[in-house]
Design a protein around this motif. Structure first.
Motif, PDB file in Angstrom:
ATOM      1  N   VAL A   6       0.839  -1.206   0.000  1.00 24.37           N
ATOM      2  CA  VAL A   6       0.000   0.000   0.000  1.00 24.37           C
ATOM      3  C   VAL A   6       0.872   1.253   0.000  1.00 24.37           C
ATOM      4  CG1 VAL A   6      -1.633   1.335   1.396  1.00 24.37           C
ATOM      5  CG2 VAL A   6      -1.986  -1.107   1.078  1.00 24.37           C
ATOM      6  N   LEU A   7       1.930   1.257   0.812  1.00 23.93           N
ATOM      7  CA  LEU A   7       2.800   2.432   0.883  1.00 23.93           C
ATOM      8  C   LEU A   7       3.512   2.674  -0.444  1.00 23.93           C
ATOM      9  CD1 LEU A   7       4.300   1.971   4.475  1.00 23.93           C
ATOM     10  CD2 LEU A   7       2.402   3.435   3.755  1.00 23.93           C
ATOM     11  N   LEU A   8       3.960   1.613  -1.107  1.00 19.13           N
ATOM     12  CA  LEU A   8       4.629   1.780  -2.405  1.00 19.13           C
ATOM     13  C   LEU A   8       3.641   2.260  -3.461  1.00 19.13           C
ATOM     14  CD1 LEU A   8       7.007  -1.334  -2.460  1.00 19.13           C
ATOM     15  CD2 LEU A   8       7.602   1.070  -2.069  1.00 19.13           C
ATOM     16  N   ASP A   9       2.423   1.696  -3.453  1.00 20.08           N
ATOM     17  CA  ASP A   9       1.418   2.167  -4.404  1.00 20.08           C
ATOM     18  C   ASP A   9       1.078   3.629  -4.163  1.00 20.08           C
ATOM     19  OD1 ASP A   9       1.341  -0.321  -5.551  1.00 20.08           O
ATOM     20  OD2 ASP A   9      -0.432  -0.994  -4.428  1.00 20.08           O
ATOM     21  N   ASN A  10       1.005   4.015  -2.883  1.00 21.46           N
ATOM     22  CA  ASN A  10       0.716   5.410  -2.556  1.00 21.46           C
ATOM     23  C   ASN A  10       1.837   6.326  -3.026  1.00 21.46           C
ATOM     24  OD1 ASN A  10      -0.993   7.372  -0.866  1.00 21.46           O
ATOM     25  ND2 ASN A  10       1.053   7.653  -0.014  1.00 21.46           N
ATOM     26  N   ALA A  11       3.113   5.879  -2.851  1.00 20.89           N
ATOM     27  CA  ALA A  11       4.249   6.682  -3.307  1.00 20.89           C
ATOM     28  C   ALA A  11       4.254   6.809  -4.825  1.00 20.89           C
ATOM     29  CB  ALA A  11       5.556   6.071  -2.805  1.00 20.89           C
ATOM     30  N   GLN A  12       3.890   5.730  -5.532  1.00 22.09           N
ATOM     31  CA  GLN A  12       3.867   5.775  -6.987  1.00 22.09           C
ATOM     32  C   GLN A  12       2.747   6.674  -7.493  1.00 22.09           C
ATOM     33  OE1 GLN A  12       3.389   1.963  -8.808  1.00 22.09           O
ATOM     34  NE2 GLN A  12       3.609   2.735 -10.896  1.00 22.09           N
ATOM     35  N   ALA A  13       1.571   6.631  -6.822  1.00 21.38           N
ATOM     36  CA  ALA A  13       0.417   7.393  -7.302  1.00 21.38           C
ATOM     37  C   ALA A  13       0.500   8.869  -6.936  1.00 21.38           C
ATOM     38  CB  ALA A  13      -0.869   6.783  -6.756  1.00 21.38           C
ATOM     39  N   HIS A  14       1.049   9.187  -5.776  1.00 18.34           N
ATOM     40  CA  HIS A  14       0.976  10.563  -5.285  1.00 18.34           C
ATOM     41  C   HIS A  14       2.335  11.193  -5.041  1.00 18.34           C
ATOM     42  CE1 HIS A  14      -3.288   9.774  -4.701  1.00 18.34           C
ATOM     43  NE2 HIS A  14      -2.967   8.701  -3.981  1.00 18.34           N
ATOM     44  N   GLY A  15       3.416  10.409  -5.111  1.00 16.67           N
ATOM     45  CA  GLY A  15       4.744  10.955  -4.844  1.00 16.67           C
ATOM     46  C   GLY A  15       5.500  11.280  -6.119  1.00 16.67           C
ATOM     47  N   ALA A  16       6.790  11.517  -5.939  1.00 16.86           N
ATOM     48  CA  ALA A  16       7.656  11.845  -7.070  1.00 16.86           C
ATOM     49  C   ALA A  16       9.087  11.456  -6.712  1.00 16.86           C
ATOM     50  CB  ALA A  16       7.571  13.340  -7.411  1.00 16.86           C
ATOM     51  N   GLY A  17       9.902  11.275  -7.733  1.00 17.38           N
ATOM     52  CA  GLY A  17      11.314  10.998  -7.533  1.00 17.38           C
ATOM     53  C   GLY A  17      11.566   9.595  -7.022  1.00 17.38           C
ATOM     54  N   LEU A  44       2.617   8.676   9.946  1.00 17.94           N
ATOM     55  CA  LEU A  44       3.250   9.600   9.007  1.00 17.94           C
ATOM     56  C   LEU A  44       4.295  10.385   9.796  1.00 17.94           C
ATOM     57  CD1 LEU A  44       3.426  10.989   6.221  1.00 17.94           C
ATOM     58  CD2 LEU A  44       1.627  12.556   6.999  1.00 17.94           C
ATOM     59  N   ARG A  45       5.554   9.985   9.664  1.00 21.29           N
ATOM     60  CA  ARG A  45       6.606  10.597  10.484  1.00 21.29           C
ATOM     61  C   ARG A  45       6.967  11.986   9.990  1.00 21.29           C
ATOM     62  NH1 ARG A  45      12.279   9.820  10.926  1.00 21.29           N
ATOM     63  NH2 ARG A  45      12.279   8.254   9.278  1.00 21.29           N
ATOM     64  N   ARG A  46       6.886  12.189   8.681  1.00 23.39           N
ATOM     65  CA  ARG A  46       7.183  13.521   8.128  1.00 23.39           C
ATOM     66  C   ARG A  46       6.243  13.758   6.959  1.00 23.39           C
ATOM     67  NH1 ARG A  46      13.071  14.330   5.956  1.00 23.39           N
ATOM     68  NH2 ARG A  46      12.159  13.298   4.126  1.00 23.39           N
ATOM     69  N   PRO A  47       5.537  14.893   6.959  1.00 23.31           N
ATOM     70  CA  PRO A  47       4.567  15.110   5.886  1.00 23.31           C
ATOM     71  C   PRO A  47       5.199  15.506   4.553  1.00 23.31           C
ATOM     72  CG  PRO A  47       4.522  16.943   7.440  1.00 23.31           C
ATOM     73  CD  PRO A  47       5.452  15.927   8.024  1.00 23.31           C
ATOM     74  N   SER A  48       6.340  16.246   4.566  1.00 19.59           N
ATOM     75  CA  SER A  48       6.894  16.707   3.295  1.00 19.59           C
ATOM     76  C   SER A  48       8.412  16.872   3.424  1.00 19.59           C
ATOM     77  CB  SER A  48       6.264  18.048   2.896  1.00 19.59           C
ATOM     78  OG  SER A  48       6.774  18.518   1.661  1.00 19.59           O
ATOM     79  N   PRO A  49       9.168  16.204   2.557  1.00 19.17           N
ATOM     80  CA  PRO A  49       8.776  15.047   1.734  1.00 19.17           C
ATOM     81  C   PRO A  49       8.281  13.944   2.649  1.00 19.17           C
ATOM     82  CG  PRO A  49      10.943  15.861   1.106  1.00 19.17           C
ATOM     83  CD  PRO A  49      10.597  16.533   2.388  1.00 19.17           C
ATOM     84  N   SER A  60       9.632   6.311   1.903  1.00 19.26           N
ATOM     85  CA  SER A  60       9.624   7.738   1.590  1.00 19.26           C
ATOM     86  C   SER A  60       9.809   7.944   0.099  1.00 19.26           C
ATOM     87  CB  SER A  60      10.732   8.457   2.374  1.00 19.26           C
ATOM     88  OG  SER A  60      12.010   7.951   1.996  1.00 19.26           O
ATOM     89  N   ASP A  61       9.474   9.159  -0.341  1.00 20.37           N
ATOM     90  CA  ASP A  61       9.719   9.558  -1.722  1.00 20.37           C
ATOM     91  C   ASP A  61      10.066  11.042  -1.709  1.00 20.37           C
ATOM     92  OD1 ASP A  61       7.161  11.213  -2.465  1.00 20.37           O
ATOM     93  OD2 ASP A  61       6.377   9.400  -1.485  1.00 20.37           O
ATOM     94  N   GLU A  62      10.254  11.613  -2.874  1.00 21.50           N
ATOM     95  CA  GLU A  62      10.697  13.000  -2.983  1.00 21.50           C
ATOM     96  C   GLU A  62       9.563  13.909  -3.445  1.00 21.50           C
ATOM     97  OE1 GLU A  62      13.889  12.603  -5.703  1.00 21.50           O
ATOM     98  OE2 GLU A  62      15.275  11.739  -4.234  1.00 21.50           O
ATOM     99  N   GLY A  63       8.329  13.479  -3.246  1.00 23.94           N
ATOM    100  CA  GLY A  63       7.188  14.259  -3.680  1.00 23.94           C
ATOM    101  C   GLY A  63       6.851  15.383  -2.734  1.00 23.94           C
ATOM    102  N   PRO A  64       5.776  16.139  -3.012  1.00 23.00           N
ATOM    103  CA  PRO A  64       5.398  17.286  -2.169  1.00 23.00           C
ATOM    104  C   PRO A  64       4.823  16.861  -0.825  1.00 23.00           C
ATOM    105  CG  PRO A  64       3.778  16.973  -3.914  1.00 23.00           C
ATOM    106  CD  PRO A  64       4.909  16.027  -4.213  1.00 23.00           C
ATOM    107  N   GLY A  65       4.375  15.619  -0.723  1.00 25.43           N
ATOM    108  CA  GLY A  65       3.824  15.154   0.552  1.00 25.43           C
ATOM    109  C   GLY A  65       2.391  15.583   0.774  1.00 25.43           C
ATOM    110  N   VAL A  66       1.990  15.670   2.028  1.00 25.28           N
ATOM    111  CA  VAL A  66       0.613  16.000   2.390  1.00 25.28           C
ATOM    112  C   VAL A  66       0.620  17.185   3.334  1.00 25.28           C
ATOM    113  CG1 VAL A  66      -0.200  13.637   2.103  1.00 25.28           C
ATOM    114  CG2 VAL A  66       0.693  14.361   4.305  1.00 25.28           C
ATOM    115  N   THR A  67      -0.528  17.827   3.471  1.00 27.02           N
ATOM    116  CA  THR A  67      -0.644  18.969   4.386  1.00 27.02           C
ATOM    117  C   THR A  67      -0.697  18.497   5.826  1.00 27.02           C
ATOM    118  OG1 THR A  67      -3.045  18.943   4.238  1.00 27.02           O
ATOM    119  CG2 THR A  67      -1.870  20.278   2.613  1.00 27.02           C
ATOM    120  N   GLU A  68      -0.459  19.410   6.718  1.00 26.30           N
ATOM    121  CA  GLU A  68      -0.399  19.078   8.140  1.00 26.30           C
ATOM    122  C   GLU A  68      -1.753  18.627   8.669  1.00 26.30           C
ATOM    123  OE1 GLU A  68       2.060  19.061  10.273  1.00 26.30           O
ATOM    124  OE2 GLU A  68       3.707  19.904   9.117  1.00 26.30           O
ATOM    125  N   THR A  69      -2.848  19.212   8.125  1.00 28.40           N
ATOM    126  CA  THR A  69      -4.181  18.945   8.681  1.00 28.40           C
ATOM    127  C   THR A  69      -4.900  17.809   7.988  1.00 28.40           C
ATOM    128  OG1 THR A  69      -5.131  20.603   7.189  1.00 28.40           O
ATOM    129  CG2 THR A  69      -4.425  21.355   9.367  1.00 28.40           C
TER     130      THR A  69
END
Length: 448
Positions: free
Chosen positions: A342-353, A417-422, A371-380
């Protein structure tokens, strides 16, 4: 086919049992008491007649046998008594009574005698004289006087018996309703539970056993409702997990068929690879669904990381690393594989790099970071909330992360979610407790 006999309701059985036992107990008490009362009243009447007969004999002339004359009755004698003087041959000399009396003939022995004659209770007493017993005083009263008194006492006793039985029936009815109502409510609750109503709530009835059964049924209903909710959520999660790879497989095949000059062999290989991945997902989900209890075997973390290395996300670089010696972890390999998928699919669909998977020892547990190099998610944004996916390209996370967190918690771990962005998603699994070594056996005194 023979009809199954129906048993009487609990209320009726309790009522009949308690009232029947009370009636038997009252009968066992009343019958001997009635006999005793009969004897008591009769003996009391005989005692009074003996006293009156003795008084009459003491005041009567001793020559009544030779010179019969009217009787002079003692003062205070009951007017209902019939008093007569008889000879020792049993014939009437003077007074009232039948012409012949067997009780009077028996009194020639100089003692008092009692018997029933002509519907009367009779007592005879000898009249002493210098010549011996020459006449007898006979005193009698209607036997119906004693019988009526006995019958009145019996009626009073019967009324008390009926009152006691009625009170017992009233108490039995109250107790039967008090005992039967909780059971009837439990029956209705069980039937509602069988019909799919999991909102069963136990009401206190004051009967300890029934209250405990009601609480157990309430707990069971809650567990069944929670289990059914989990099953429904799991079905939705499984549908989501299968829909994404299946859609990718179909889109790849359709694209290869529609594009002129497409490399069909490469498309088939890609479809086979995706089909194998889909097969693995189905196998893992079936394994998780069939295990009623957690099947936490020793997790082969290096082997699991190697599987991920061999199946990188399409079109994205993947780095897999293990930092230092890893702790021993007991968890379901199928569950952990699905979480990482699930985490890899999420990184492929919504992440980058670049996508990075890193396993490390955090002291007392295992941490696997994705982890990936995408913009991540908002804090809220609550990315672990369960919601329906709007399809490819909707920008949402669907229900995959909710499934991943549920699987992690089922294995005794956590997904955060340890870090939202990246973005960095971390799967935390507790380390296995070291098994204690068996204590050495004590050596014998001889050193054997």
């Amino acid at each position: 086919m023979d009809a199954v006999p129906r048993t009487a309701p609990l209320r009726r059985r309790l009522l009949v049992t308690i009232a029947g036992i009370t009636a038997v107990a009252v009968a066992l008490l009343i019958i001997p008491l009635a006999v005793a009362v009969q004897r008591l009243y009769r003996n009391e009447a005989v005692t009074k007649l003996e006293r009156d007969a003795t008084r009459v004999a003491a005041t009567a002339p001793d020559d009544e046998a030779r010179h019969p004359r009217p009787i002079r009755l003692p003062e205070g004698l009951n007017e209902r008594l019939r008093v007569g003087i008889y000879g020792i041959d049993g014939n009437l000399l003077t007074g009232e009574g039948p012409p012949h009396s067997g009780a009077a003939r028996q009194a020639r022995d100089g003692r008092l005698h009692q018997r029933d004659e002509h519907g009367r209770l009779v007592v005879t007493a000898p009249i002493p004289s210098d010549e011996g017993v020459t006449s007898v005083a006979r005193v009698g009263m209607p036997e119906r006087v004693v019988t009526r008194r006995i019958e009145r006492a019996w009626w009073v006793m019967a009324a008390f018996a009926l009152l006691i039985i009625g009170l017992a029936a009233f108490v039995a009815r109250y107790q039967s309703r008090r005992l039967a109502r909780p059971l009837e409510r439990l029956t209705a609750a069980a039937q509602a539970l069988g019909d799919g109503d999991f909102t069963v709530r136990a009401r206190s009835s004051g009967v300890l056993e029934a209250d405990e059964a009601g609480r157990a049924l309430e707990v069971t209903a809650r567990r069944l409702g929670s289990m059914l909710d989990r099953e429904r959520a799991f079905s939705a999660d499984v549908s989501h997990q299968l829909r994404t790879p299946l859609t990718g497989l179909l889109l790849g095949l359709e694209s290869a068929l529609e594009r002129p000059g497409a490399d069909l062999e490469a498309a088939v290989r890609t479809a086979v690879r995706r089909g194998e991945h889909l097969r693995d997902i189905i196998g893992d989900l079936l394994s998780l669904a069939r295990d009623a209890a957690p099947n936490r075997e020793r997790l082969d973390v290096p082997g699991l990381l190697e599987e991920l290395r061999l199946r990188p996300p399409a079109g994205r670089p993947l780095e897999v690393a293990a930092r230092g010696p890893l702790p021993e972890v007991h968890a379901s390999a199928s569950a952990v594989r699905q979480i990482l998928g699930v985490l890899l699919d999420n990184a492929q669909a919504h992440g980058a790099g670049r996508v990075t998977v890193e396993a490390s020892d955090i002291g007392g547990g295992l941490a696997i970071d994705v982890s990936d190099e995408g913009p991540g998610v908002t804090e809220t944004e609550d990315i672990f909330a369960r919601r329906h996916s709007g399809g490819v390209g909707d920008g949402g996370h669907g229900i995959g992360l909710a499934l991943a967190r549920a699987l992690a918690e089922a294995e005794g771990g956590r997904l955060v979610l340890r870090r939202p962005s990246p973005p960095i998603f971390t799967l935390l699994l507790p380390a296995s407790e070291p098994m204690s070594e068996p204590a050495p056996e004590a050596a014998d005194d001889d050193g054997a």
